[in-house]
Design a protein around this motif. Structure first.
Motif, short mmCIF file in Angstrom:
data_model
loop_
_atom_site.label_atom_id
_atom_site.label_comp_id
_atom_site.label_asym_id
_atom_site.label_seq_id
_atom_site.Cartn_x
_atom_site.Cartn_y
_atom_site.Cartn_z
N MET A 1 -5.10 -54.55 -28.72
CA MET A 1 -3.71 -54.18 -28.44
C MET A 1 -2.95 -53.76 -29.69
SD MET A 1 -2.44 -56.95 -25.68
CE MET A 1 -3.05 -56.97 -24.02
N TYR A 2 -3.34 -54.31 -30.84
CA TYR A 2 -2.59 -54.04 -32.06
C TYR A 2 -3.33 -53.14 -33.05
CZ TYR A 2 0.79 -57.29 -30.33
OH TYR A 2 1.75 -57.88 -29.56
N TYR B 1 -4.39 -45.75 -34.43
CA TYR B 1 -4.99 -44.43 -34.42
C TYR B 1 -4.13 -43.41 -33.68
CZ TYR B 1 -9.10 -46.76 -36.21
OH TYR B 1 -9.95 -47.50 -36.99
N GLY B 2 -3.03 -43.86 -33.09
CA GLY B 2 -2.15 -42.94 -32.37
C GLY B 2 -1.37 -42.07 -33.32
N LYS B 3 -1.32 -40.78 -33.01
CA LYS B 3 -0.62 -39.84 -33.88
C LYS B 3 0.61 -39.24 -33.22
CE LYS B 3 -4.80 -38.74 -36.28
NZ LYS B 3 -5.95 -37.91 -36.33
N ASP B 4 0.51 -39.05 -31.91
CA ASP B 4 1.63 -38.45 -31.19
C ASP B 4 1.74 -39.10 -29.82
OD1 ASP B 4 -0.61 -37.46 -29.97
OD2 ASP B 4 -0.15 -35.35 -30.33
N GLY C 1 -7.71 -46.84 -23.52
CA GLY C 1 -8.24 -47.65 -24.61
C GLY C 1 -8.08 -49.15 -24.39
N VAL C 2 -6.85 -49.58 -24.32
CA VAL C 2 -6.58 -51.02 -24.17
C VAL C 2 -7.07 -51.55 -22.82
CG1 VAL C 2 -4.78 -52.78 -24.16
CG2 VAL C 2 -4.68 -50.92 -25.82
N PRO C 3 -6.84 -50.87 -21.70
CA PRO C 3 -7.34 -51.41 -20.43
C PRO C 3 -8.86 -51.55 -20.39
CG PRO C 3 -5.79 -49.64 -19.99
CD PRO C 3 -6.01 -49.68 -21.46
N PHE C 4 -9.57 -50.64 -21.06
CA PHE C 4 -11.02 -50.73 -21.11
C PHE C 4 -11.47 -52.00 -21.81
CE2 PHE C 4 -15.10 -49.71 -23.19
CZ PHE C 4 -15.86 -49.48 -22.06
N SER D 1 3.77 -55.72 -28.75
CA SER D 1 3.29 -54.39 -29.14
C SER D 1 4.16 -53.28 -28.56
CB SER D 1 1.83 -54.19 -28.75
OG SER D 1 1.69 -54.00 -27.37
N ILE D 2 4.86 -53.57 -27.48
CA ILE D 2 5.78 -52.58 -26.90
C ILE D 2 6.85 -52.23 -27.92
CG2 ILE D 2 7.53 -52.18 -25.12
CD1 ILE D 2 5.82 -53.97 -23.28
N PHE D 3 7.37 -53.25 -28.60
CA PHE D 3 8.43 -53.02 -29.58
C PHE D 3 7.87 -52.45 -30.88
CE2 PHE D 3 9.85 -56.58 -26.88
CZ PHE D 3 10.92 -55.95 -26.28
N THR D 4 6.59 -52.68 -31.14
CA THR D 4 5.98 -52.21 -32.37
C THR D 4 5.53 -50.75 -32.27
OG1 THR D 4 5.16 -54.45 -32.77
CG2 THR D 4 4.17 -52.69 -34.07
N TYR D 5 4.86 -50.39 -31.18
CA TYR D 5 4.24 -49.07 -31.07
C TYR D 5 4.85 -48.15 -30.01
CZ TYR D 5 0.50 -51.30 -33.71
OH TYR D 5 -0.23 -51.97 -34.66
N TYR D 6 5.42 -48.72 -28.98
CA TYR D 6 5.81 -47.92 -27.82
C TYR D 6 7.32 -48.02 -27.63
CZ TYR D 6 0.84 -48.82 -27.23
OH TYR D 6 -0.50 -48.95 -27.45
N ASN D 7 7.78 -47.74 -26.43
CA ASN D 7 9.18 -47.94 -26.09
C ASN D 7 9.27 -48.74 -24.80
OD1 ASN D 7 8.78 -46.12 -23.94
ND2 ASN D 7 9.37 -44.37 -25.24
#
Length: 106
Positions: free
Chosen positions: A19-20, A25-28, A39-42, A72-78
């Motif tokens: 998850m973290y 590796y996310g760029k956009d 990725g994460v669900p797998f 991780s929502i607050f770290t990487y996503y919205n």
């Protein structure tokens, strides 16, 4: 109860790492969506299957998977990624059930 939680730690550690670390590796936006959808669900599914096959069914594992995703929502996503808390919890439940009924040694 404490013993069951201690036995979950290695499984949760792998899921937590996924998850973290995978989002690094996310760029956009597109790559982050692929990470959220595949990725994460797998990783959650595979680890839950192994847990179910080895330890049996424990819904607390699935709840912890959902709770571990929230930071991780607050770290990487919205905030739109909050739905994935439920999705990953459900994937974990399905994985445990698959692990018990399909892969468990009888």
């Amino acid at each position: 109860m404490k013993e069951k939680l201690i036995k979950m730690v290695p499984y949760l550690g792998i899921i937590l790492a996924a998850m973290y670390l995978i989002p690094l590796y996310g760029k956009d936006t597109g790559s982050f969506i692929l990470i959220l959808l595949y990725g994460v669900p797998f990783v959650v599914l595979l680890v839950s299957i192994v847990y179910g096959a080895n330890k049996g069914f424990n819904p607390i594992l699935s709840l912890l998977v959902g709770l571990l995703f929230i930071p991780s929502i607050f770290t990487y996503y919205n905030s739109s990624a909050f739905i994935y808390v439920l999705i990953y919890t459900g994937v974990s439940l399905i994985g445990q059930i698959l692990g018990i009924y399909v892969f468990r040694k009888k």
